[in-house]
Each structure stands twice: as C-alpha cells, then as structure tokens.
Design a protein around this motif. Structure first.
Motif, PDB file in Angstrom:
ATOM      1  N   SER A  47      -0.290  -8.827  -3.697  1.00  0.00           N
ATOM      2  CA  SER A  47      -0.039  -7.471  -4.159  1.00  0.00           C
ATOM      3  C   SER A  47      -1.386  -6.793  -4.439  1.00  0.00           C
ATOM      4  O   SER A  47      -2.371  -7.435  -4.785  1.00  0.00           O
ATOM      5  CB  SER A  47       0.825  -7.475  -5.416  1.00  0.00           C
ATOM      6  OG  SER A  47       0.158  -8.147  -6.461  1.00  0.00           O
ATOM      7  N   TYR A  48      -1.403  -5.470  -4.273  1.00  0.00           N
ATOM      8  CA  TYR A  48      -2.636  -4.715  -4.446  1.00  0.00           C
ATOM      9  C   TYR A  48      -3.004  -4.631  -5.919  1.00  0.00           C
ATOM     10  O   TYR A  48      -2.150  -4.420  -6.776  1.00  0.00           O
ATOM     11  CB  TYR A  48      -2.488  -3.311  -3.860  1.00  0.00           C
ATOM     12  CG  TYR A  48      -3.776  -2.527  -3.886  1.00  0.00           C
ATOM     13  CD1 TYR A  48      -4.765  -2.760  -2.957  1.00  0.00           C
ATOM     14  CD2 TYR A  48      -4.002  -1.583  -4.864  1.00  0.00           C
ATOM     15  CE1 TYR A  48      -5.945  -2.070  -2.980  1.00  0.00           C
ATOM     16  CE2 TYR A  48      -5.180  -0.876  -4.906  1.00  0.00           C
ATOM     17  CZ  TYR A  48      -6.148  -1.114  -3.965  1.00  0.00           C
ATOM     18  OH  TYR A  48      -7.326  -0.426  -4.001  1.00  0.00           O
ATOM     19  N   ASP A  49      -4.270  -4.762  -6.214  1.00  0.00           N
ATOM     20  CA  ASP A  49      -4.773  -4.679  -7.581  1.00  0.00           C
ATOM     21  C   ASP A  49      -5.214  -3.239  -7.851  1.00  0.00           C
ATOM     22  O   ASP A  49      -6.183  -2.757  -7.266  1.00  0.00           O
ATOM     23  CB  ASP A  49      -5.950  -5.648  -7.757  1.00  0.00           C
ATOM     24  CG  ASP A  49      -6.506  -5.617  -9.159  1.00  0.00           C
ATOM     25  OD1 ASP A  49      -5.821  -5.128 -10.078  1.00  0.00           O
ATOM     26  OD2 ASP A  49      -7.643  -6.095  -9.347  1.00  0.00           O
ATOM     27  N   SER A  51      -6.260  -2.082 -10.752  1.00  0.00           N
ATOM     28  CA  SER A  51      -7.061  -2.003 -11.970  1.00  0.00           C
ATOM     29  C   SER A  51      -8.319  -1.158 -11.792  1.00  0.00           C
ATOM     30  O   SER A  51      -8.799  -0.553 -12.752  1.00  0.00           O
ATOM     31  CB  SER A  51      -7.428  -3.404 -12.446  1.00  0.00           C
ATOM     32  OG  SER A  51      -8.241  -4.058 -11.480  1.00  0.00           O
ATOM     33  N   ASP A  52      -8.864  -1.072 -10.565  1.00  0.00           N
ATOM     34  CA  ASP A  52     -10.056  -0.254 -10.368  1.00  0.00           C
ATOM     35  C   ASP A  52      -9.740   1.238 -10.378  1.00  0.00           C
ATOM     36  O   ASP A  52     -10.637   2.074 -10.516  1.00  0.00           O
ATOM     37  CB  ASP A  52     -10.760  -0.632  -9.054  1.00  0.00           C
ATOM     38  CG  ASP A  52      -9.874  -0.449  -7.839  1.00  0.00           C
ATOM     39  OD1 ASP A  52      -8.645  -0.531  -7.986  1.00  0.00           O
ATOM     40  OD2 ASP A  52     -10.413  -0.233  -6.751  1.00  0.00           O
ATOM     41  N   LEU A  53      -8.459   1.593 -10.264  1.00  0.00           N
ATOM     42  CA  LEU A  53      -8.057   2.996 -10.268  1.00  0.00           C
ATOM     43  C   LEU A  53      -7.603   3.472 -11.647  1.00  0.00           C
ATOM     44  O   LEU A  53      -7.470   4.663 -11.875  1.00  0.00           O
ATOM     45  CB  LEU A  53      -6.917   3.222  -9.274  1.00  0.00           C
ATOM     46  CG  LEU A  53      -7.230   2.839  -7.825  1.00  0.00           C
ATOM     47  CD1 LEU A  53      -5.984   3.002  -6.969  1.00  0.00           C
ATOM     48  CD2 LEU A  53      -8.365   3.677  -7.280  1.00  0.00           C
ATOM     49  N   ALA A  54      -7.369   2.542 -12.544  1.00  0.00           N
ATOM     50  CA  ALA A  54      -6.874   2.893 -13.867  1.00  0.00           C
ATOM     51  C   ALA A  54      -8.031   3.374 -14.732  1.00  0.00           C
ATOM     52  O   ALA A  54      -9.168   2.927 -14.616  1.00  0.00           O
ATOM     53  CB  ALA A  54      -6.203   1.687 -14.517  1.00  0.00           C
TER      54      ALA A  54
END
Length: 74
Positions: A47-49, A51-54
């Motif tokens: 699944s895609y992470d 967290s770098d976009l949050a």
C-alpha cells in the motif's frame, strides 16, 4: 418463490454444476443464480505510504469565529 442456499464447487473448466432437489411439481421455473466466492480476493501488493504528504496546519485565532464569518457570507 423459494430461496435455496448451498455450497458448490466450480470445476477446472470453469463450469458450475447444480443438482438441486425441490418440492415443486414438474414444469417451467425461473432460476436466478448469484455466485459469491467463498474466499475473498485480497490485494497483496504494497500500500502507498502517504506520510510524506501529511502535514500540520498552524492556526492563529479562533477557528469557530472564523468558520461563522465564512458561513455568514453565504
């Protein structure tokens, strides 16, 4: 109308054979077949992470007051 639920097996050629005894008299009937796999197909990929976009928003002021101001503009 009668609903019958049973477990069946699809053979290697993809055919489903049903032999269902009924209490109905001989004659023409309508048959509806719903095929629902016993084991759900699950995706095993990564699944895609995200967290770098949050991020986190820094808000100064009263958010409730600002929301009411924006709502009253309508």
């Amino acid at each position: 109308m009668k609903v019958i639920k049973l477990a069946a097996v699809i053979d290697n050629s993809g055919n489903l054979h049903l032999d269902i005894p009924t209490e109905l008299s001989s004659g023409t009937v309508d048959v509806v077949v719903v095929v629902n796999p016993s084991t759900p197909d699950t995706y095993h990929g990564k699944s895609y992470d995200f967290s770098d976009l949050a991020g986190r928003l820094s808000w100064e002021g009263d958010s409730v007051t600002q929301t009411r101001i924006l709502r009253n503009e309508w």
